[in-house]
Design an enzyme around this catalytic site. Structure first.
Site, PDB file in Angstrom:
ATOM      1  N   GLU A  39      -3.833  -7.119 -24.218  1.00 16.88           N
ATOM      2  CA  GLU A  39      -2.121  -7.279 -24.066  1.00 16.88           C
ATOM      3  C   GLU A  39      -1.645  -8.686 -24.603  1.00 16.88           C
ATOM      4  O   GLU A  39      -1.873  -9.520 -23.623  1.00 16.88           O
ATOM      5  CB  GLU A  39      -1.672  -6.804 -22.634  1.00 16.88           C
ATOM      6  CG  GLU A  39      -0.160  -7.070 -22.596  1.00 16.88           C
ATOM      7  CD  GLU A  39       0.479  -6.627 -20.984  1.00 16.88           C
ATOM      8  OE1 GLU A  39      -0.553  -6.662 -20.185  1.00 16.88           O
ATOM      9  OE2 GLU A  39       1.446  -6.825 -20.934  1.00 16.88           O
TER      10      GLU A  39
ATOM     11  N   LYS B 173      -7.559  -4.368 -17.973  1.00 15.28           N
ATOM     12  CA  LYS B 173      -6.637  -5.156 -18.797  1.00 15.28           C
ATOM     13  C   LYS B 173      -6.438  -6.683 -18.462  1.00 15.28           C
ATOM     14  O   LYS B 173      -6.730  -7.002 -17.554  1.00 15.28           O
ATOM     15  CB  LYS B 173      -5.019  -4.359 -18.136  1.00 15.28           C
ATOM     16  CG  LYS B 173      -3.758  -4.829 -19.078  1.00 15.28           C
ATOM     17  CD  LYS B 173      -2.661  -4.707 -18.319  1.00 15.28           C
ATOM     18  CE  LYS B 173      -2.475  -6.152 -17.741  1.00 15.28           C
ATOM     19  NZ  LYS B 173      -1.013  -6.134 -17.397  1.00 15.28           N
TER      20      LYS B 173
ATOM     21  N   ARG C  27       0.861  -1.153   0.033  1.00 14.21           N
ATOM     22  CA  ARG C  27      -0.184  -0.020  -0.031  1.00 14.21           C
ATOM     23  C   ARG C  27       0.956   1.333   0.048  1.00 14.21           C
ATOM     24  O   ARG C  27       0.733   2.112  -0.905  1.00 14.21           O
ATOM     25  CB  ARG C  27      -0.954  -0.159   1.195  1.00 14.21           C
ATOM     26  CG  ARG C  27      -2.108   0.851   1.349  1.00 14.21           C
ATOM     27  CD  ARG C  27      -2.431   1.329   2.702  1.00 14.21           C
ATOM     28  NE  ARG C  27      -1.387   2.032   3.395  1.00 14.21           N
ATOM     29  CZ  ARG C  27      -0.774   3.223   3.230  1.00 14.21           C
ATOM     30  NH1 ARG C  27      -1.249   3.964   1.953  1.00 14.21           N
ATOM     31  NH2 ARG C  27       0.250   3.715   3.858  1.00 14.21           N
TER      32      ARG C  27
ATOM     33  N   LYS D 295      -2.047  -3.489 -26.088  1.00 18.32           N
ATOM     34  CA  LYS D 295      -0.899  -3.288 -25.538  1.00 18.32           C
ATOM     35  C   LYS D 295       0.136  -4.310 -26.158  1.00 18.32           C
ATOM     36  O   LYS D 295       0.112  -5.574 -25.494  1.00 18.32           O
ATOM     37  CB  LYS D 295      -1.160  -3.287 -23.820  1.00 18.32           C
ATOM     38  CG  LYS D 295       0.207  -3.340 -23.216  1.00 18.32           C
ATOM     39  CD  LYS D 295      -0.188  -3.006 -21.748  1.00 18.32           C
ATOM     40  CE  LYS D 295       1.141  -3.141 -20.818  1.00 18.32           C
ATOM     41  NZ  LYS D 295       1.128  -2.734 -19.474  1.00 18.32           N
TER      42      LYS D 295
HETATM   43  C1  5MM Z   1       3.237  -4.838 -13.729  1.00 12.80           C
HETATM   44  O1  5MM Z   1       3.199  -6.194 -14.138  1.00 12.80           O
HETATM   45  C2  5MM Z   1       1.952  -6.827 -14.710  1.00 12.80           C
HETATM   46  C3  5MM Z   1       2.255  -8.370 -14.322  1.00 12.80           C
HETATM   47  O2  5MM Z   1       1.778  -8.667 -13.209  1.00 12.80           O
HETATM   48  P1  5MM Z   1       1.725 -10.140 -12.681  1.00 12.80           P
HETATM   49  O3  5MM Z   1       2.812 -10.881 -13.476  1.00 12.80           O
HETATM   50  O4  5MM Z   1       1.827 -10.382 -11.177  1.00 12.80           O
HETATM   51  O5  5MM Z   1       0.186 -10.633 -13.171  1.00 12.80           O
HETATM   52  C4  5MM Z   1       2.229  -6.935 -16.380  1.00 12.80           C
HETATM   53  O6  5MM Z   1       0.908  -7.296 -16.838  1.00 12.80           O
HETATM   54  C5  5MM Z   1       2.371  -5.605 -16.917  1.00 12.80           C
HETATM   55  O7  5MM Z   1       1.327  -4.713 -16.694  1.00 12.80           O
HETATM   56  C6  5MM Z   1       2.746  -5.743 -18.298  1.00 12.80           C
HETATM   57  O8  5MM Z   1       3.399  -6.843 -18.613  1.00 12.80           O
HETATM   58  C7  5MM Z   1       3.842  -4.579 -18.711  1.00 12.80           C
HETATM   59  O9  5MM Z   1       4.833  -4.501 -17.559  1.00 12.80           O
HETATM   60  P2  5MM Z   1       6.305  -4.396 -18.289  1.00 12.80           P
HETATM   61  O10 5MM Z   1       7.188  -4.501 -16.917  1.00 12.80           O
HETATM   62  O11 5MM Z   1       6.386  -5.503 -19.223  1.00 12.80           O
HETATM   63  O12 5MM Z   1       6.458  -3.019 -18.775  1.00 12.80           O
END
Ligand code: 5MM
Length: 346
Positions: free
Chosen positions: A178, A137, A48, A220
């Site tokens: 994504e 997302k 948090r 994305k």
């Molecule tokens: C922020 O990381 C996200 C992944 O979280 P979990 O693996 O715990 O689900 C991930 O989805 C992120 O939003 C995207 O991959 C983009 O992050 P990066 O670090 O690749 O820019």
């Protein structure tokens, strides 16, 4: 305003005016793993405090249009009891939420994953909307190896992405779609280009089959790069060209916008790639911006390391990275922007 023009307007507002998206939707497991590596307490309050640091960074709304949160974070408040959603809206940052529930092995496809979260999704979307989320997302993961991805895995992940996107739009929430082709591996850039093109092709076929309104989504994607363990290297110009070519060949012109993931690439390099694409002579029909997780957070997290004393320094570092990426989203980033003293940004 009609349902669909409202979705399109929200999508546009997330990707235009030289702003981008801050991805802080790490599940507790991922967030804890990043904390553990820096000996930060793996507790709900530490998570948090860290998200408060990020979301209340002075001036952040000038560069960041929205932030993608995790379920736990959407329900949290600042130390002064201001709900994060309210603090974000006051700062001009739209609240978003990750709605997939993570990946599991895809049965019958060794080494491949499928993203889960469709069960009960409409009900969760409804609750997230009431809690204040405006966009969502879902991340599909495509691994490159000698034997993968298989067409079956590409199809299954594309179908899930499309079903999610339709459900999100039906609930009045903009879906970020994504399909992440992982950069892990020893493959060269050509292979990444081939797989990225195939993944995008499957995704847009599935979105079409589900009748998803493309103006009301944000794509994305990964950038087209050699694998992180490849002996091949690619210049910034080569990455920008290969990525734009893959997108132009497979992404319909009416998609609301494109916001890249950073995929474990170096943070400054991620900014340089975005700049090169926005400065390219090649015409493209959609705004190109960032939706970085690690490339925005890494340096700030290392500065903070769980210490309240380091909050202002960590916030200044995040502000600087966000400002650099916002400049790249406008095609105005260069070494002079990068070299600006960090405390001068905020
Ligand atoms: C922020 O990381 C996200 C992944 O979280 P979990 O693996 O715990 O689900 C991930 O989805 C992120 O939003 C995207 O991959 C983009 O992050 P990066 O670090 O690749 O820019």
């Amino acid at each position: 305003m009609s349902h669909s023009s409202e979705l399109a307007a929200t999508a546009r507002s997330l990707v235009t005016a030289g702003r981008g998206i801050l991805a802080i939707d790490e599940s507790n497991k991922t967030c804890n793993a990043r904390f553990a590596a820096l000996h930060i307490a793996e507790t709900e309050d530490a998570r948090r405090a860290y998200r408060e640091l990020l979301l209340t960074t002075p001036g952040l709304g000038a560069w960041v249009s929205g932030a993608i949160l995790y379920d736990e974070t959407l329900r949290q408040s600042t130390a002064d009891d201001v709900p994060f959603v309210r603090a974000m809206n006051d700062a001009g940052i739209l609240p978003g939420i990750k709605v997939d529930t993570g990946t599991v092995p895809l049965a019958g496809s060794p080494g491949e994953l499928i993203t889960e979260g469709l069960d009960g999704l409409p009900k969760r979307l409804e609750e997230y909307r009431i809690l204040g989320a405006r966009f969502t997302k879902w991340r599909a993961v495509i691994a490159i190896s000698e034997l993968t991805p298989t067409p079956r895995a590409l199809r299954a992940n594309a179908q899930s992405l499309a079903r999610y996107a339709k459900a999100a739009q039906t609930a009045g929430l903009v879906p970020i779609v994504e399909p992440e082709v992982l950069a892990d591996g020893t493959h060269d850039m050509e292979r990444c280009a081939t797989v990225t093109r195939a993944a995008l092709k499957h995704v847009f076929e599935a979105l079409d089959a589900e009748d998803v309104d493309l103006a009301g989504i944000i794509l994305k994607p990964n950038m087209v790069t050699p694998g992180l363990r490849s002996s091949h290297r690619a210049s910034v110009a080569e990455v920008a060209e290969a990525t734009l070519e893959a997108l132009l060949a497979n992404v319909p012109a009416n998609v609301g916008g494109i916001a890249f993931l950073s995929g474990g690439l170096d943070d400054v390099l991620s900014t340089q790639h975005l700049q090169a694409m926005n400065a390219a002579a090649l015409e493209r029909p959609w705004p190109l911006t960032f939706s970085y997780g690690r490339a925005l957070q890494q340096a700030a997290l290392h500065a903070w390391r769980g210490s309240p004393r380091e909050v202002p320094r960590a916030q200044a570092i995040l502000a600087h990275r966000a400002a650099c990426n916002a400049a790249a989203a406008r095609g105005q980033y260069d070494q002079a922007v990068e070299d600006r003293p960090i405390f001068a940004t905020a």
